[in-house]
Each structure stands twice: as C-alpha cells, then as structure tokens.
Design an enzyme around this catalytic site. Sequence first.
Site, short mmCIF file in Angstrom:
data_model
loop_
_atom_site.label_atom_id
_atom_site.label_comp_id
_atom_site.label_asym_id
_atom_site.label_seq_id
_atom_site.Cartn_x
_atom_site.Cartn_y
_atom_site.Cartn_z
N CYS A 55 0.87 -1.16 0.00
CA CYS A 55 0.00 0.00 0.00
C CYS A 55 0.92 1.22 0.00
CB CYS A 55 -0.90 0.00 1.23
SG CYS A 55 -2.34 1.05 1.03
N CYS A 109 -4.25 -1.09 -1.99
CA CYS A 109 -4.79 0.25 -2.23
C CYS A 109 -4.65 0.58 -3.70
CB CYS A 109 -4.11 1.30 -1.33
SG CYS A 109 -2.44 1.75 -1.78
N CYS A 126 6.04 -0.75 -9.92
CA CYS A 126 6.67 -1.48 -8.82
C CYS A 126 8.10 -1.84 -9.19
CB CYS A 126 5.91 -2.77 -8.52
SG CYS A 126 4.28 -2.51 -7.86
#
Length: 168
Positions: free
Chosen positions: A12, A87, A95
């Site tokens: 998140c 989220c 990422c």
Amino acid sequence: MRTQPYNVLFLCTGNSARSVMAESLLNVLGKGHFKAFSAGSFPSGRIQPMAEELARSIGYQEPLRSKSWDEFAQPDSPSIDMVITVCDNAAGEVCPIWPGQPVTAHWGVPDPVTVEGSDEERRKAFRSAWMMLKHRVDLLLALPLDKLDRVATQQELRAIGQTGAHRE
C-alpha cells in the site's frame, strides 16, 4: 508437496494500515503455510494505532513498522511468491522488479485512514477494512495452492480481489 511457507508481500502507498492489517491476518491465520510482509511505495513511517490494535487483538506479536518496498527488491531479500496491492494508488504505481517473479494481484480496500469523524466512526472504518481483508485472507487460505500452477494461482488471487466486503 511444498515444505516452505509461501512468502506474500502486501503493498500500500503509506504502509500504515491496510497492508499492515493484511500482513498480521495472514501471519496469524496462515501460520506455518504463509509468511506475510508489508511495505509501501511512500511509507508514512508510522503505523496507525487502530490498525495495530486490530493486529494485536488476534494475537499478532511481531513488531509492526512502516517500511519501503525497496527492502523487498534487494538480492538478499526473502523470495516473494505473491505480491498483493491493497490500495488503488499502489496498484497503479510502477513497482520494483521483484526477485523470483512473484504472481501479482490487486485487492482494493477502502482506506480507513481517510475517514473523518468521531473515534467510533473511524474505528468502524478500520473494522470494515479489517473484515474485508480477513474475508479475502480466508479465501486465500482455502486455495489448493500446491495443485495450482502459476497462471491459475494468479487468476485465483485476482478473483479474490473482486470479492465484496464481509458485512458484520
């Protein structure tokens, strides 16, 4: 038959509530079969007290801290089998490259931190997020992971993310 626990990383943005709650739920409920971690793209540096209270309520004893996802993208980091964003912001972010190419899924959960109002209203929002995460963790625990290949595992994890909230 797999003898090592599955390593799951919950992400998140702030790593202060939802990802920490998911980490504690999976570590307690999946003990021995799963090892959960949590991190954030922009960690807040603190854990929300209501999230920590819920984690402790089920017997989670490990220290909770807000940390960067960079800790898990290092060559000496634990090999992660699954990365689950909880989220919407983290789901849309680029990422790091995770060692081992884990399967990924998004389990969007409304952010209880953004709820304003009385302590009771805020506590209700945290409890609602907690129950949604618990429901999804229960579904993960029910999967026959040792019988699923990588593609099927990813499909199942993503389907879990589409399930609605558990109502109290």
